[in-house]
Design a protein around this motif. Sequence first.
Motif: not given
Length: 150
Positions: A15-20, A24-27, A53-62
């Motif tokens: 459940x904690x991983x689902x919330x995480x 990540x997928x939303x906000x 930097x923003x593109x790099x952060x997006x890649x890390x998030x994905x």
Amino acid sequence: MSDLEGQQLTAAQRAALDAELADMEGPQRKAAVDAIATARAFGDLSENFEYHAAKNEQGLLEARITRLQHKLQHAVIVEHTSTDSVGVGSIVEIEDEQGERMEIEISSVGGVSPTSPLGGALMGAAVGEGVDVPAPRGSWRATVVSIRAA
């Protein structure tokens, strides 16, 4: 077993991983897209540090989203409620050879992994039982003081 496949999780850990993942997928994803849009407005993209930097952060998030989705798809849900022996989801108090105590949770999420040297040594141990924990500078001995369900 690889780090991403077949990890044992309790229902609460899942459940904690689902919330995480939902965060990540939303906000977090929306914030990354907004940061790229803002940086793009600064002009020339070839020398725009904020954009790169923003593109790099997006890649890390994905990448984190993909790893988390994979972990959840291959997770094995276990419910270890016994206090007779250590299992995934147990909270264990141990004492080392110098008399120092520590409390750990056996968990693939935010605790001591059951596949780590300490977690592996403790799996299946009972209260009062001593275990040898392998370490780079030689093994050390830990005694199980108490076990409780998470």
